[in-house]
Design a protein around this motif. Sequence first.
Motif, PDB file in Angstrom:
ATOM      1  N   ALA A 206      35.445  47.654  39.453  1.00 22.15           N
ATOM      2  CA  ALA A 206      36.615  48.222  38.789  1.00 22.15           C
ATOM      3  C   ALA A 206      36.257  48.415  37.321  1.00 22.15           C
ATOM      4  O   ALA A 206      35.078  48.493  36.961  1.00 22.15           O
ATOM      5  N   ASN A 207      37.267  48.499  36.460  1.00 20.14           N
ATOM      6  CA  ASN A 207      37.021  48.508  35.022  1.00 20.14           C
ATOM      7  C   ASN A 207      36.561  47.117  34.597  1.00 20.14           C
ATOM      8  O   ASN A 207      36.839  46.121  35.253  1.00 20.14           O
ATOM      9  N   ASP A 208      35.842  47.035  33.461  1.00 22.71           N
ATOM     10  CA  ASP A 208      35.182  45.777  33.135  1.00 22.71           C
ATOM     11  C   ASP A 208      36.147  44.615  32.910  1.00 22.71           C
ATOM     12  O   ASP A 208      35.834  43.473  33.247  1.00 22.71           O
ATOM     13  N   LYS A 209      37.339  44.863  32.361  1.00 25.11           N
ATOM     14  CA  LYS A 209      38.280  43.769  32.151  1.00 25.11           C
ATOM     15  C   LYS A 209      38.815  43.232  33.479  1.00 25.11           C
ATOM     16  O   LYS A 209      38.987  42.026  33.652  1.00 25.11           O
ATOM     17  N   ALA A 210      39.083  44.122  34.427  1.00 31.53           N
ATOM     18  CA  ALA A 210      39.565  43.679  35.733  1.00 31.53           C
ATOM     19  C   ALA A 210      38.480  42.907  36.479  1.00 31.53           C
ATOM     20  O   ALA A 210      38.773  41.925  37.174  1.00 31.53           O
ATOM     21  N   VAL A 211      37.238  43.347  36.349  1.00 29.45           N
ATOM     22  CA  VAL A 211      36.135  42.647  37.004  1.00 29.45           C
ATOM     23  C   VAL A 211      35.952  41.270  36.367  1.00 29.45           C
ATOM     24  O   VAL A 211      35.708  40.272  37.054  1.00 29.45           O
ATOM     25  N   GLU A 212      36.077  41.220  35.047  1.00 29.90           N
ATOM     26  CA  GLU A 212      36.000  39.938  34.347  1.00 29.90           C
ATOM     27  C   GLU A 212      37.111  38.997  34.823  1.00 29.90           C
ATOM     28  O   GLU A 212      36.881  37.796  35.023  1.00 29.90           O
ATOM     29  N   ALA A 213      38.312  39.540  35.006  1.00 34.38           N
ATOM     30  CA  ALA A 213      39.430  38.724  35.472  1.00 34.38           C
ATOM     31  C   ALA A 213      39.157  38.165  36.869  1.00 34.38           C
ATOM     32  O   ALA A 213      39.454  37.003  37.158  1.00 34.38           O
ATOM     33  N   LEU A 214      38.585  38.976  37.744  1.00 36.09           N
ATOM     34  CA  LEU A 214      38.241  38.506  39.083  1.00 36.09           C
ATOM     35  C   LEU A 214      37.220  37.377  38.996  1.00 36.09           C
ATOM     36  O   LEU A 214      37.365  36.328  39.637  1.00 36.09           O
ATOM     37  N   GLY A 215      36.189  37.571  38.170  1.00 38.65           N
ATOM     38  CA  GLY A 215      35.151  36.560  38.019  1.00 38.65           C
ATOM     39  C   GLY A 215      35.632  35.302  37.336  1.00 38.65           C
ATOM     40  O   GLY A 215      35.006  34.236  37.458  1.00 38.65           O
ATOM     41  N   ALA A 216      36.747  35.409  36.608  1.00 42.35           N
ATOM     42  CA  ALA A 216      37.340  34.239  35.952  1.00 42.35           C
ATOM     43  C   ALA A 216      38.318  33.516  36.868  1.00 42.35           C
ATOM     44  O   ALA A 216      38.934  32.521  36.462  1.00 42.35           O
ATOM     45  N   GLY A 217      38.468  33.998  38.091  1.00 41.56           N
ATOM     46  CA  GLY A 217      39.346  33.329  39.050  1.00 41.56           C
ATOM     47  C   GLY A 217      40.820  33.585  38.817  1.00 41.56           C
ATOM     48  O   GLY A 217      41.665  32.796  39.235  1.00 41.56           O
ATOM     49  N   LEU A 218      41.148  34.698  38.168  1.00 38.44           N
ATOM     50  CA  LEU A 218      42.545  35.005  37.843  1.00 38.44           C
ATOM     51  C   LEU A 218      43.249  35.538  39.090  1.00 38.44           C
ATOM     52  O   LEU A 218      43.050  36.671  39.504  1.00 38.44           O
ATOM     53  N   ARG A 219      44.129  34.695  39.684  1.00 37.50           N
ATOM     54  CA  ARG A 219      44.766  35.082  40.938  1.00 37.50           C
ATOM     55  C   ARG A 219      46.280  34.917  40.935  1.00 37.50           C
ATOM     56  O   ARG A 219      46.955  35.497  41.773  1.00 37.50           O
ATOM     57  N   ASP A 220      46.824  34.103  40.029  1.00 31.83           N
ATOM     58  CA  ASP A 220      48.264  33.846  40.079  1.00 31.83           C
ATOM     59  C   ASP A 220      48.891  34.176  38.732  1.00 31.83           C
ATOM     60  O   ASP A 220      48.227  34.104  37.685  1.00 31.83           O
TER      61      ASP A 220
END
Length: 475
Positions: A206-220
Motif C-alpha cells: 500500500a502507501n508507505d504510511k499504511a504499510v508502516e502501520a501494518l508492520g507496527a501491529g496497528l489493528r484496533d
Amino acid sequence: MTSYVVGIDNGSQSSKVTVYDGNGRTCAVGRAPLPANDTPRPGVVEYPDDVLWESIADACRLAMADFDGDPHEIVGIGLCTIRFCRAVLRADGSLAQPVQSWMDERVGRPYRAETIDAAYVTTSSGYITHRMTGNFTDTVANYQGMWPIDAAAWAWSSHEQDFQRTGMSRDMLFDLAMPGEVLGTLTSGAAAVTSLPQGVPVVATANDKAVEALGAGLRDPGTLLLSLGTYIAGMSVGDAGRTGTTSFWTNFGSEPGKHLYESGGIRRGMWTVSWFRDLLGEGTAREAEARGDTVEEMLGREALGVPAGSDGLLTVPDWLAPPEAPARRGSILGFDGRQGRAHLFRSILEGIAMTMKERTDEMADELGTTFERVVVTGGGASSDLMTQIVADVFGLECVRLDGGSSAGRGAAICAAVATGLVPTFHEGVDRFAVVKDRTAPISGNTRIYQELAEVYRDVRSTTDQIYRRSRAILG
C-alpha cells in the motif's frame, strides 16, 4: 525447508531491505541512501536520474550479501515505496522524466504532458513494480490525491469527469492489484541487479504510511501510531472510509477493505534533530565519537538531566509553513541564560510530542475514540529519551517493536499472506510485529505537560502576527 520473505521499504532518505524467516525473525538487512532531491526551479522537487531504483537494487544486494540462508527458499517480495510521488514513463516502461517527489507542486495538480514520449503516469511503486516484473501493474492502495481513483470501490473511477479532472486517460494508467496480491514475478534482469532469485513473486502492499502501520501491529482503534520520521504523522485504523472530516483524512489501509486515519503532521519532523546535530559542528561530533556515542546519543543522555519543560524553553516545529498560514515560521522561545545544548535538544523533542498530542487529540475527538496506548516507529523511535517524552506528554504507555523498519515488516507481512506463509493478515501481525519494550509515563512529567499544553495551544496565534509583520519587511 525454511521459507523467507523480503520486505522492501523505499523511504524518503534511504531504501531498506530486510529478509525475514517464516516466524518473522530478521535474518538480513541492507540499506542504501538516497541522494538529495533536485530542485531545478521553485515548486519542482525531483529524484535525480534513476536513484529510486538504484537505491532499492543496492539495498537488495547488501541484504543478500548479509543473508546466510538459501536464496532459493525466498518465496515472496513485498514492495513498499514513497507515497504521493508521480512517475511518467515511456511506452517501454522507462522514465520519460525524473520522478516527482511528494514535495513537488505538480503532484497536487492535474497531469500535463512535459515530454512527447510520455505513455504512462503512475506512482513510485508502479514504476518499481515494472522494473522488477516487467508488468504495468500497481497496488491500488498507493493512489490518493490527484488520481481518478474511486476510493470507496478501491478501483479506477467509472466517471469520465474524474479522468478529465486529473488530466489522465485510462490507457495511461496501470492495472490495479489489492494489497497482498501478486504483481508479477522477478525478471532475470531485475534478479541480476538485485541478487534476489529470479521468478520470486513480487507482492502489492500500500502507501508507505499504511504499510508502516501494518508492520507496527496497528489493528484496533484504541492504539495510536506515531511515525517519527522525516514527516511525522499520527495514525489510527478502522473499517470505514471517512469523508468530510476536518482533523484527519482517510487513506487506504494495507489490508483490503481497511482504512488508515491520519492526523495533521509535522513536515521536516525528525529532520529538526539532524539539523540541530549538524548545527553543533564538527567539534561536537568529535566529542561524541571520543565517548563512543553518536551526537544524538550524547545529547540524549545529557538531556535526561533536564527537567520536563526544559527550564522554560518552548519549541514550536513549524519549519515549513502550511498553505493556510504562509508567513508562519518555527519558534524557539524562552531563553534566559540557564539553557544549554541539552535544553535545546530536549525542547525540540518536547515540541514534536506536544504538537502531535494536540493534533491526535483532535483526531480522536472527531473519531469518537480514546487512545489507550501509543506505538512509536521511525528513526525517532530509536531514542529512549524521545520514547519517554512521548509517554509523558500523552500520559500513555509507549510501545516499541523488535526489529528495524516497520514499513519493511509490513511489506513482508503482505508477501507472507500472498504466498501462503501465513493464512491471514491478523496472523501475520501476530508473528512479525513483536513488542520489544514498553515505556510507562512519569506522572509528575505528565502533569507538567498537561499544564503546558494550554500555553502551547496559544503560541501560534501570537507568533503568526509577528511573522506576518516580519515577512512584510524581510520577505
